[in-house]
Design a protein around this motif. Structure first.
Motif, short mmCIF file in Angstrom:
data_model
loop_
_atom_site.label_atom_id
_atom_site.label_comp_id
_atom_site.label_asym_id
_atom_site.label_seq_id
_atom_site.Cartn_x
_atom_site.Cartn_y
_atom_site.Cartn_z
N HIS A 588 4.09 -5.67 16.44
CA HIS A 588 2.71 -5.29 16.13
C HIS A 588 2.67 -4.72 14.73
O HIS A 588 3.57 -4.00 14.31
N GLN A 589 1.61 -5.08 13.99
CA GLN A 589 1.57 -4.78 12.56
C GLN A 589 0.29 -4.06 12.16
O GLN A 589 -0.75 -4.20 12.81
N ALA A 590 0.42 -3.32 11.08
CA ALA A 590 -0.74 -2.75 10.38
C ALA A 590 -0.50 -2.95 8.90
O ALA A 590 0.65 -2.91 8.43
N LEU A 591 -1.55 -3.18 8.16
CA LEU A 591 -1.44 -3.44 6.73
C LEU A 591 -2.28 -2.42 5.97
O LEU A 591 -3.50 -2.34 6.16
N LEU A 592 -1.62 -1.64 5.15
CA LEU A 592 -2.32 -0.70 4.26
C LEU A 592 -2.52 -1.38 2.92
O LEU A 592 -1.56 -1.90 2.33
N THR A 593 -3.73 -1.40 2.43
CA THR A 593 -4.01 -1.98 1.12
C THR A 593 -4.56 -0.91 0.19
O THR A 593 -5.25 0.02 0.63
N ALA A 594 -4.23 -1.05 -1.09
CA ALA A 594 -4.73 -0.13 -2.11
C ALA A 594 -5.32 -0.94 -3.25
O ALA A 594 -4.78 -1.98 -3.63
N GLN A 595 -6.44 -0.45 -3.80
CA GLN A 595 -7.12 -1.12 -4.90
C GLN A 595 -7.33 -0.14 -6.04
O GLN A 595 -7.72 1.01 -5.81
N ALA A 596 -7.05 -0.59 -7.25
CA ALA A 596 -7.23 0.26 -8.43
C ALA A 596 -7.47 -0.62 -9.64
O ALA A 596 -7.29 -1.84 -9.59
N THR A 597 -7.88 0.00 -10.72
CA THR A 597 -8.10 -0.76 -11.96
C THR A 597 -6.80 -1.32 -12.49
O THR A 597 -6.76 -2.42 -13.07
N HIS A 598 -5.71 -0.57 -12.29
CA HIS A 598 -4.39 -1.02 -12.75
C HIS A 598 -3.46 -1.15 -11.55
O HIS A 598 -3.43 -0.28 -10.67
N LEU A 599 -2.68 -2.22 -11.52
CA LEU A 599 -1.78 -2.48 -10.40
C LEU A 599 -0.78 -1.35 -10.21
O LEU A 599 -0.46 -0.99 -9.07
N VAL A 633 -3.54 -11.08 -7.00
CA VAL A 633 -3.44 -9.65 -7.32
C VAL A 633 -4.79 -9.07 -7.71
O VAL A 633 -5.19 -8.01 -7.21
N ARG A 634 -5.51 -9.73 -8.59
CA ARG A 634 -6.75 -9.18 -9.13
C ARG A 634 -7.95 -9.99 -8.65
O ARG A 634 -7.98 -11.22 -8.78
N VAL A 635 -8.92 -9.30 -8.06
CA VAL A 635 -10.18 -9.91 -7.65
C VAL A 635 -11.31 -9.03 -8.17
O VAL A 635 -11.35 -7.83 -7.90
N ALA A 636 -12.22 -9.64 -8.93
CA ALA A 636 -13.36 -8.91 -9.51
C ALA A 636 -12.89 -7.70 -10.30
O ALA A 636 -13.45 -6.60 -10.18
N ARG A 637 -11.86 -7.90 -11.11
CA ARG A 637 -11.30 -6.88 -12.01
C ARG A 637 -10.66 -5.71 -11.27
O ARG A 637 -10.45 -4.64 -11.84
N VAL A 638 -10.37 -5.89 -10.01
CA VAL A 638 -9.69 -4.84 -9.23
C VAL A 638 -8.32 -5.37 -8.82
O VAL A 638 -8.21 -6.47 -8.28
N ARG A 674 -8.72 3.17 -4.12
CA ARG A 674 -9.36 2.95 -2.82
C ARG A 674 -8.32 2.35 -1.88
O ARG A 674 -7.55 1.48 -2.27
N TRP A 675 -8.31 2.81 -0.65
CA TRP A 675 -7.35 2.29 0.30
C TRP A 675 -8.04 1.93 1.62
O TRP A 675 -9.14 2.38 1.91
N GLY A 676 -7.38 1.10 2.39
CA GLY A 676 -7.90 0.71 3.69
C GLY A 676 -6.75 0.30 4.59
O GLY A 676 -5.62 0.06 4.13
N VAL A 677 -7.03 0.22 5.87
CA VAL A 677 -6.00 -0.17 6.84
C VAL A 677 -6.56 -1.28 7.72
O VAL A 677 -7.74 -1.27 8.08
N GLU A 678 -5.73 -2.26 8.02
CA GLU A 678 -6.10 -3.35 8.93
C GLU A 678 -5.07 -3.41 10.05
O GLU A 678 -3.87 -3.50 9.80
N ILE A 679 -5.55 -3.37 11.27
CA ILE A 679 -4.69 -3.49 12.45
C ILE A 679 -4.61 -4.95 12.87
O ILE A 679 -5.62 -5.66 12.86
N ASP A 680 -3.43 -5.39 13.24
CA ASP A 680 -3.21 -6.79 13.62
C ASP A 680 -3.70 -7.74 12.52
O ASP A 680 -4.55 -8.62 12.76
N PRO A 681 -3.21 -7.58 11.28
CA PRO A 681 -3.69 -8.43 10.19
C PRO A 681 -3.39 -9.90 10.45
O PRO A 681 -2.33 -10.25 11.00
#
Length: 684
Positions: A588-599, A633-638, A674-681
């Motif tokens: 079982h998986q969870a995916l944490l994602t982070a978004q910023a102006t710079h990688l 990696v980059r979508v809409a300058r993020v 900005r961060w978010g979490v997805e369960i069962d990605p």
């Protein structure tokens, strides 16, 4: 006086954890909408609980502005569903509850009138009928069930009689799964209960709506439909008919799953394997998984149907958690189409077509049969290239190529399929000035153009997201095909499932290999399902149908199982491989994602998260992987990065997330992240 106050815990659609305290002078039932002031905003909230005292200091508690008593309190079972979804997907209650309501019920500005006890209220829709007055088609008696359908009906009937449990209906394409859905629905409706029928895509609803109306005597307003393309008023009226119990059957896409239904007696999830059941923004829930939970909570039967079940559902059936029901034969006398693999490694292609496929198209046109050319890539060409210096068209805001589109009445444009940015095609190469820019590869528009030039007398219809943007356009195009006003259909995944084309004798598949070696471990499963589904469109009312799949890798196991229409062989091999690698459904998986102006900022944030997670006692039994950039990696300058968390069991995974996530907003960061979490990605 404060002792006369009633304190209410209110759910609000804000990205903050927990409920918010307000007071009122009389008790208000949980499930009632209220108008409140939050900060400087006026919002609609949902009363979740009544408290004896507020959690925060009494002098900080504001009064309820208005109790919106135009609707009865939302049902307790619906509140339980929302509560479970919020806990399982680790989202605030308000971010789950409020978006599940029609937009009209979430607008704070539409209030008029007054109540003696509660002040202003919302006039949602007080018309008792509020139904479509279009003349109803005549109800026709159901066709007799085939021996195979009768055999499959026995365990489904037992499930219905028992009143609970999950059945996985594995039926080949054209086996008549819909007829069994309707047979069960007819019995549930006769008991005065409601039926929820889910489909993966909006474009499947018109065809199924017509079948439902002609097979079930629902009466005016007895059928409601819910999907994202409805106007706000249409959605509200349909939602109200369901909530008030006036509509017996609700047909819709994944958002329909979150509708309160007071007398729900059966849930059917058609094409249960389809990735469209997983929401990809906001609350990233799986409508299929929540449907199973809702059925268990209510003690009602759930039927999952597919010709290519998801490996998660298939394993549940193998373990005995779901009852496996099989339909191995087509309902009509016709057999499954013959599948041929066309080796393209040594073939001389003409605009992506092998001689074998072109010859097959010639033959079908001569005998008046319809053909489908399947290419899951819209636009004219995936990229524009300069042969002189190697320049390729690139999005200004994303790390992705722009797709060449030909538009009616305008110049061609280069469009990004990630952020939507579009610009005219340059007259010359931006790097070297060469004016000879060439399209590379092909999309459905280019295929349509080539076929139009090769077969000028043929009626060619293209169905993809570009051709069906306007409301009703998809329904009109599919009607053309069903009415025999098309000789060759060019389409993407939109045409690959659910549609019953009576005269389709040939399916040709272009560029199937694109998914074969994708990074996502689910890619082979999706490719097999997609090819089985699109192959199943052929020969549903005629003999001698064939499917030609062009490939550079005919020896691959996915194609070999496809040749034999052998889902079980594919599923067994895929599950053995997943088990060896401890991949879902064996983990079982969870995916944490982070978004910023710079990688670097996104990766740095996730590294801090990783270090923190490793210090928590709840990290035992959980695998934590290094943070990596996303494929795009980059979508809409993020810029975006991800951190995968995995466990062999759900409990330790959720225990870690429960301890970890509340601490993330307080982590130090040099720049905003900005961060978010997805369960069962579903995509990693």
């Amino acid at each position: 006086m404060t002792e006369d106050r009633v304190y209410l815990a209110v759910a609000l659609d804000v990205p903050l954890p927990g409920l918010f305290d307000y007071w009122h002078d009389v008790p208000v039932m949980p499930g009632v909408r209220v108008r409140v002031v939050f900060g400087r905003r006026v919002m609609v909230g949902l009363v979740w609980a009544v408290r004896t005292s507020p959690v925060v200091a009494i002098d900080r508690v504001r009064a309820i502005e208005a109790v919106l008593d135009d609707l009865p309190p939302l049902a307790q079972d619906w509140l339980r569903l929302v509560d479970f979804a919020a806990r399982y997907y680790h989202r605030p209650l308000g971010e789950v509850a409020l978006p599940a309501l029609p937009p009209s019920l979430r607008k704070p500005a539409a209030y008029t009138g007054a109540r003696a006890a509660g002040g202003p209220v919302c006039r949602a829709d007080r018309r008792p009928g509020a139904v479509d007055r279009t003349p109803l088609p005549a109800v026709t008696p159901p066709p007799p069930l085939t021996p195979g359908q009768q055999q499959a009906l026995l365990p489904l009937q037992a499930l219905l009689d028992r009143g609970r449990g999950v059945a996985l209906l594995h039926g080949v394409t054209g086996s008549g799964k819909t007829e069994l859905y309707l047979h069960l629905a007819r019995q549930v409706l006769a008991q005065g209960r409601q039926v929820l029928l889910l489909v993966p895509e909006i474009n499947l609803t018109p065809q199924l709506e017509q079948v439902v109306r002609t097979r079930l005597d629902l009466g005016p307003g007895g059928l409601a439909m819910l999907h994202s393309r409805l106007a706000d008023g249409e959605r509200l009226r349909a939602w109200l008919r369901v909530v008030r119990g006036q509509a017996g059957l609700l047909l819709g896409t994944r958002l329909a799953l979150m509708t309160p239904m007071p007398r729900l007696g059966l849930i059917v999830v058609d094409e249960e394997h389809d990735p469209s059941y997983k929401q990809q923004d906001g609350l990233r829930y799986s409508a299929r998984d929540l449907a199973v939970w809702r059925g268990h909570d209510l003690g009602i039967p759930v039927v999952l149907g597919s010709a290519t079940p998801s490996l998660e559902s298939w394993r549940q059936a193998q373990r005995g958690e779901y009852q496996l029901v099989s339909l191995p034969q087509r309902a009509q006398a016709q057999s499954l189409p013959t599948i041929r693999l066309v080796d393209t490694r040594r073939a001389q292609l003409e605009q992506g077509f092998t001689p074998q496929l072109l010859q097959a198209l010639d033959q079908r046109l001569e005998c008046g049969d319809q053909s489908l050319v399947f290419l899951n890539r819209r636009g004219y060409a995936p990229v524009l290239r300069c042969a002189s210096c190697g320049w390729v068209s690139q999005c200004r805001q994303c790390t992705a190529h722009t797709v060449l589109h030909r538009t009616t009445g305008r110049r061609a444009v280069l469009q990004c399929h990630h952020c939507g940015d579009a610009r005219p095609v340059p007259r010359a190469c931006p790097d070297c000035g060469d004016q000879d820019l060439q399209p590379m590869g092909r999309g459905t528009q280019r295929v349509e153009e080539f076929l139009g030039e090769r077969y000028p007398q043929a009626r060619i219809v293209r169905i993809d997201a570009d051709a069906t943007r306007r409301k009703g356009s998809a329904q009109a195009l599919f009607a053309q095909v069903h009415d025999g006003q098309a000789d060759i259909l060019v389409g993407t995944q939109m045409v690959s499932k659910g549609h019953d084309f009576a005269r389709l004798g040939l399916v040709g598949v272009l560029n199937a290999d694109a998914m074969l070696f994708a990074q996502d471990f689910r890619a082979p499963e999706r490719l097999f399902a997609q090819l089985m589904q699109v192959a199943g469109r052929a020969g549903r009312r005629m003999d001698g149908a064939e499917v030609l799949v062009q490939t550079d890798y005919p020896e691959q196991s996915v194609y070999q199982a496809l040749l034999r229409h052998d889902y079980q062989r594919f599923a067994q091999a895929a599950l053995e491989e997943r088990q060896l690698l401890s991949l879902p459904p064996f983990s079982h998986q969870a995916l944490l994602t982070a978004q910023a102006t710079h990688l670097a900022d996104a990766l740095g944030f996730l590294q801090v998260v990783l270090d923190l997670a490793r210090t928590l006692p709840t990290s035992a039994g959980v695998r934590l992987y290094d943070a990596v950039p996303l494929r795009v990696v980059r979508v809409a300058r993020v810029e975006r990065a991800q951190l995968l968390i995995e466990s062999d069991h759900r409990r330790p995974l959720h225990a870690l997330l429960q301890a970890l996530l509340p601490q993330l907003d307080g982590l130090p960061a040099s720049r905003p992240v900005r961060w978010g979490v997805e369960i069962d990605p579903q995509e990693i």
